[in-house]
Design an enzyme around this catalytic site. Structure first.
Site, PDB file in Angstrom:
ATOM      1  N   TYR A  11       0.826  -1.217   0.000  1.00  0.00           N
ATOM      2  CA  TYR A  11       0.000   0.000   0.000  1.00  0.00           C
ATOM      3  C   TYR A  11       0.865   1.274   0.000  1.00  0.00           C
ATOM      4  O   TYR A  11       0.866   2.040  -0.974  1.00  0.00           O
ATOM      5  CB  TYR A  11      -0.927  -0.049   1.217  1.00  0.00           C
ATOM      6  CG  TYR A  11      -1.655   1.228   1.565  1.00  0.00           C
ATOM      7  CD1 TYR A  11      -2.206   2.056   0.589  1.00  0.00           C
ATOM      8  CD2 TYR A  11      -1.819   1.603   2.901  1.00  0.00           C
ATOM      9  CE1 TYR A  11      -2.891   3.216   0.936  1.00  0.00           C
ATOM     10  CE2 TYR A  11      -2.502   2.750   3.248  1.00  0.00           C
ATOM     11  CZ  TYR A  11      -3.035   3.558   2.259  1.00  0.00           C
ATOM     12  OH  TYR A  11      -3.707   4.698   2.605  1.00  0.00           O
ATOM     13  N   THR A 115       7.240   3.369  12.832  1.00  0.00           N
ATOM     14  CA  THR A 115       5.820   3.328  13.224  1.00  0.00           C
ATOM     15  C   THR A 115       5.581   3.923  14.607  1.00  0.00           C
ATOM     16  O   THR A 115       6.465   3.870  15.480  1.00  0.00           O
ATOM     17  CB  THR A 115       5.328   1.863  13.232  1.00  0.00           C
ATOM     18  OG1 THR A 115       4.045   1.809  13.865  1.00  0.00           O
ATOM     19  CG2 THR A 115       6.253   0.942  13.995  1.00  0.00           C
ATOM     20  N   TYR A 139       5.816  -6.596  16.718  1.00  0.00           N
ATOM     21  CA  TYR A 139       5.902  -5.718  15.545  1.00  0.00           C
ATOM     22  C   TYR A 139       6.612  -4.411  15.901  1.00  0.00           C
ATOM     23  O   TYR A 139       7.600  -4.016  15.261  1.00  0.00           O
ATOM     24  CB  TYR A 139       4.489  -5.440  15.006  1.00  0.00           C
ATOM     25  CG  TYR A 139       4.449  -4.296  14.017  1.00  0.00           C
ATOM     26  CD1 TYR A 139       5.102  -4.396  12.796  1.00  0.00           C
ATOM     27  CD2 TYR A 139       3.784  -3.107  14.322  1.00  0.00           C
ATOM     28  CE1 TYR A 139       5.091  -3.336  11.901  1.00  0.00           C
ATOM     29  CE2 TYR A 139       3.762  -2.056  13.436  1.00  0.00           C
ATOM     30  CZ  TYR A 139       4.425  -2.166  12.225  1.00  0.00           C
ATOM     31  OH  TYR A 139       4.417  -1.116  11.345  1.00  0.00           O
ATOM     32  N   LYS A 143      10.505  -2.917  14.745  1.00  0.00           N
ATOM     33  CA  LYS A 143      10.708  -1.620  14.080  1.00  0.00           C
ATOM     34  C   LYS A 143      11.637  -0.739  14.920  1.00  0.00           C
ATOM     35  O   LYS A 143      12.485  -0.020  14.377  1.00  0.00           O
ATOM     36  CB  LYS A 143       9.360  -0.924  13.866  1.00  0.00           C
ATOM     37  CG  LYS A 143       8.510  -1.580  12.790  1.00  0.00           C
ATOM     38  CD  LYS A 143       8.980  -1.146  11.404  1.00  0.00           C
ATOM     39  CE  LYS A 143       8.117  -1.686  10.298  1.00  0.00           C
ATOM     40  NZ  LYS A 143       8.441  -1.133   8.979  1.00  0.00           N
ATOM     41  N   PHE A 167       1.639   7.339  11.993  1.00  0.00           N
ATOM     42  CA  PHE A 167       0.479   7.070  12.825  1.00  0.00           C
ATOM     43  C   PHE A 167      -0.547   6.364  11.910  1.00  0.00           C
ATOM     44  O   PHE A 167      -0.199   5.372  11.298  1.00  0.00           O
ATOM     45  CB  PHE A 167       0.043   8.358  13.546  1.00  0.00           C
ATOM     46  CG  PHE A 167       0.945   8.589  14.747  1.00  0.00           C
ATOM     47  CD1 PHE A 167       2.307   8.828  14.586  1.00  0.00           C
ATOM     48  CD2 PHE A 167       0.465   8.476  16.031  1.00  0.00           C
ATOM     49  CE1 PHE A 167       3.160   8.950  15.683  1.00  0.00           C
ATOM     50  CE2 PHE A 167       1.305   8.606  17.137  1.00  0.00           C
ATOM     51  CZ  PHE A 167       2.649   8.845  16.961  1.00  0.00           C
ATOM     52  N   ASN A 168      -1.763   6.832  11.738  1.00  0.00           N
ATOM     53  CA  ASN A 168      -2.728   6.052  10.943  1.00  0.00           C
ATOM     54  C   ASN A 168      -2.806   6.575   9.519  1.00  0.00           C
ATOM     55  O   ASN A 168      -3.323   7.663   9.298  1.00  0.00           O
ATOM     56  CB  ASN A 168      -4.099   6.084  11.614  1.00  0.00           C
ATOM     57  CG  ASN A 168      -4.091   5.311  12.917  1.00  0.00           C
ATOM     58  OD1 ASN A 168      -3.412   5.690  13.860  1.00  0.00           O
ATOM     59  ND2 ASN A 168      -4.800   4.208  12.949  1.00  0.00           N
ATOM     60  N   LEU A 186      -9.361   0.574   9.953  1.00  0.00           N
ATOM     61  CA  LEU A 186     -10.721   1.069  10.142  1.00  0.00           C
ATOM     62  C   LEU A 186     -11.367   1.566   8.843  1.00  0.00           C
ATOM     63  O   LEU A 186     -12.466   1.123   8.492  1.00  0.00           O
ATOM     64  CB  LEU A 186     -10.717   2.204  11.193  1.00  0.00           C
ATOM     65  CG  LEU A 186     -12.086   2.825  11.449  1.00  0.00           C
ATOM     66  CD1 LEU A 186     -13.064   1.802  12.002  1.00  0.00           C
ATOM     67  CD2 LEU A 186     -11.960   4.016  12.402  1.00  0.00           C
ATOM     68  N   PHE A 204     -14.874  -1.482  17.809  1.00  0.00           N
ATOM     69  CA  PHE A 204     -14.206  -2.244  18.870  1.00  0.00           C
ATOM     70  C   PHE A 204     -14.138  -1.427  20.159  1.00  0.00           C
ATOM     71  O   PHE A 204     -13.119  -0.820  20.456  1.00  0.00           O
ATOM     72  CB  PHE A 204     -12.815  -2.676  18.410  1.00  0.00           C
ATOM     73  CG  PHE A 204     -12.819  -3.572  17.190  1.00  0.00           C
ATOM     74  CD1 PHE A 204     -13.814  -4.529  17.010  1.00  0.00           C
ATOM     75  CD2 PHE A 204     -11.823  -3.466  16.218  1.00  0.00           C
ATOM     76  CE1 PHE A 204     -13.815  -5.364  15.892  1.00  0.00           C
ATOM     77  CE2 PHE A 204     -11.820  -4.293  15.096  1.00  0.00           C
ATOM     78  CZ  PHE A 204     -12.821  -5.239  14.928  1.00  0.00           C
TER      79      PHE A 204
HETATM   80  N1  UDP Z   1     -11.420  -0.338  14.538  1.00  0.00           N
HETATM   81  C1  UDP Z   1     -12.768  -0.653  14.663  1.00  0.00           C
HETATM   82  N2  UDP Z   1     -13.319  -1.494  13.734  1.00  0.00           N
HETATM   83  C2  UDP Z   1     -12.615  -2.040  12.699  1.00  0.00           C
HETATM   84  C3  UDP Z   1     -11.241  -1.695  12.578  1.00  0.00           C
HETATM   85  C4  UDP Z   1     -10.680  -0.856  13.528  1.00  0.00           C
HETATM   86  O1  UDP Z   1     -13.446  -0.191  15.594  1.00  0.00           O
HETATM   87  O2  UDP Z   1     -13.175  -2.798  11.898  1.00  0.00           O
HETATM   88  C5  UDP Z   1     -10.810   0.602  15.512  1.00  0.00           C
HETATM   89  C6  UDP Z   1      -9.606   0.038  16.239  1.00  0.00           C
HETATM   90  O3  UDP Z   1      -9.993  -0.671  17.386  1.00  0.00           O
HETATM   91  C7  UDP Z   1      -8.831   1.319  16.552  1.00  0.00           C
HETATM   92  C8  UDP Z   1      -9.151   2.232  15.373  1.00  0.00           C
HETATM   93  O4  UDP Z   1     -10.331   1.704  14.770  1.00  0.00           O
HETATM   94  O5  UDP Z   1      -9.340   1.913  17.729  1.00  0.00           O
HETATM   95  C9  UDP Z   1      -8.055   2.278  14.341  1.00  0.00           C
HETATM   96  O6  UDP Z   1      -7.685   0.947  14.020  1.00  0.00           O
HETATM   97  P1  UDP Z   1      -6.720   0.583  12.814  1.00  0.00           P
HETATM   98  O7  UDP Z   1      -6.571  -0.907  12.800  1.00  0.00           O
HETATM   99  O8  UDP Z   1      -7.211   1.246  11.575  1.00  0.00           O
HETATM  100  O9  UDP Z   1      -5.347   1.283  13.184  1.00  0.00           O
HETATM  101  P2  UDP Z   1      -4.383   1.165  14.480  1.00  0.00           P
HETATM  102  O10 UDP Z   1      -4.650   2.400  15.285  1.00  0.00           O
HETATM  103  O11 UDP Z   1      -4.705  -0.091  15.200  1.00  0.00           O
HETATM  104  O12 UDP Z   1      -3.017   1.177  13.880  1.00  0.00           O
END
Ligand code: UDP
Length: 315
Positions: A11, A115, A139, A143, A167-168, A186, A204
């Site tokens: 990606y 990361t 992980y 890193k 970050f994200n 997400l 979540f």
């Molecule tokens: N999350 C969620 N549902 C999903 C995927 C992620 O509620 O289907 C939440 C996850 O618990 C976190 C936020 O979205 O609080 C971001 O998650 P992601 O996996 O995108 O990135 P991370 O912060 O874990 O690197």
């Protein structure tokens, strides 16, 4: 410049490779396709399939390379907890092979994909670069260890290294975007609802200590991230290892992200509250003051632009 992009079929690697080519650079992509997709490699790049151990020395041995952008890695936190040895081998082991190949062929400039997971559960937010590094997963540990190797290779061998702690990352750049299997992130998961792949998205946890009870994260557009890589290439100085966070300095909750996805797609996107995901901190937001001050980088694309571009890509 002539640049080696490891992981350029993934990606972020494919988006950055495309942006480097648009900026006029010559790009060679090295990727073993263990997670990436051959058709994600930009057509103007030369593609070599293989691991870093197998191929990095041969590719760099061709000569003429000015720098390496190193994205190739295993990057799933949950998988790393199940298979830590695999992560140490694939992340640290393959990186060492790359760095030794660079040293052997006199290529010393590198931009490394680090990361936010190197910080672990933060003591303060926004997180600055001098915050304690206490990764909570193999992980993040791998890193952080690679960052440590780069500090040493800068000191001992004159590498000019820049680690960017993401970050994200979200959004897409035209036909270059996010296609993980399984998808854990997400925004692409929320967009699977209007795409018709799933009936609802799971949230979540909604009982975190945040304004609406859902987790807050710092999202940045993958094209803003690509711009930071171009600046970092220019800032890699022999004998130094710089570390910068890449975020926006502010965050959005899971609920806010879902609301923006509803607006952009015009779909109601049903959401169902599910149990917390183990290891998720309530809030992760970066301070990006350092890269703003030192390299003049600042994110220009907001959450709406990320969702809009991710949605165009998904469609
Ligand atoms: N999350 C969620 N549902 C999903 C995927 C992620 O509620 O289907 C939440 C996850 O618990 C976190 C936020 O979205 O609080 C971001 O998650 P992601 O996996 O995108 O990135 P991370 O912060 O874990 O690197």
């Amino acid at each position: 410049m002539k640049l080696l992009v490891t992981g350029g079929a993934g990606y972020i690697g494919s988006v950055v490779a495309a942006l480097l080519i648009e900026a006029g650079h010559e790009v060679v992509v090295l990727d073993d396709l263990s997670v990436g997709h051959a058709d994600a490699v930009p057509q103007a790049a030369r593609f070599v399939q293989g691991t870093l151990r197998e191929k990095a020395a041969d590719v760099l041995g061709e000569g003429g390379f000015d720098a390496v952008l190193h994205f190739a890695a295993k990057s799933q936190v949950g998988e790393s907890v199940r298979l830590p040895a695999l992560y140490w081998d694939r992340n640290l082991g393959e990186s060492l092979a790359l760095f030794e190949a660079m040293r052997g062929h006199g290529v010393r400039k590198i931009v490394f994909s680090s990361t936010a997971a190197t910080y672990g559960e933060p003591e303060q937010v926004p997180i600055p670069e001098d915050a304690p590094t206490r990764p909570t997963s193999p992980y993040g540990q791998t890193k952080l260890a690679i960052d440590g190797v780069l500090t040493e290779f800068a000191r001992l061998y004159g590498f000019g290294a820049v680690s960017l702690r993401y970050f994200n990352v979200a959004g897409a750049h035209g036909r270059f975007g996010e296609r993980h299997d399984p998808e854990t992130h997400l925004i692409p998961n929320v967009l699977r609802v209007p795409s018709g792949a799933v009936p609802h998205v799971s949230v979540f946890g909604d009982d975190y200590a945040t304004p609406d009870g859902t987790c807050v994260r710092d999202y940045i557009h993958v094209v803003d991230l690509g711009d930071a890589h171009l600046l970092a290439l220019g800032a890699a100085e022999p004998g130094t290892h710089r570390i910068y966070n890449l975020g926006s300095g502010s965050g959005y909750s899971v609920q806010e992200v879902i609301d923006v996805c509803r607006e952009v797609t015009g779909h109601p996107i049903p959401a169902v509250v599910a149990p917390r995901r183990p290891g998720d901190p309530a809030v992760l937001v970066a301070s990006s003051a350092k890269i703003q001050d030192e390299l003049g980088w600042k994110p220009e694309r907001d959450l709406r632009a990320m969702v809009r571009d991710a949605w165009e890509f998904a469609k």
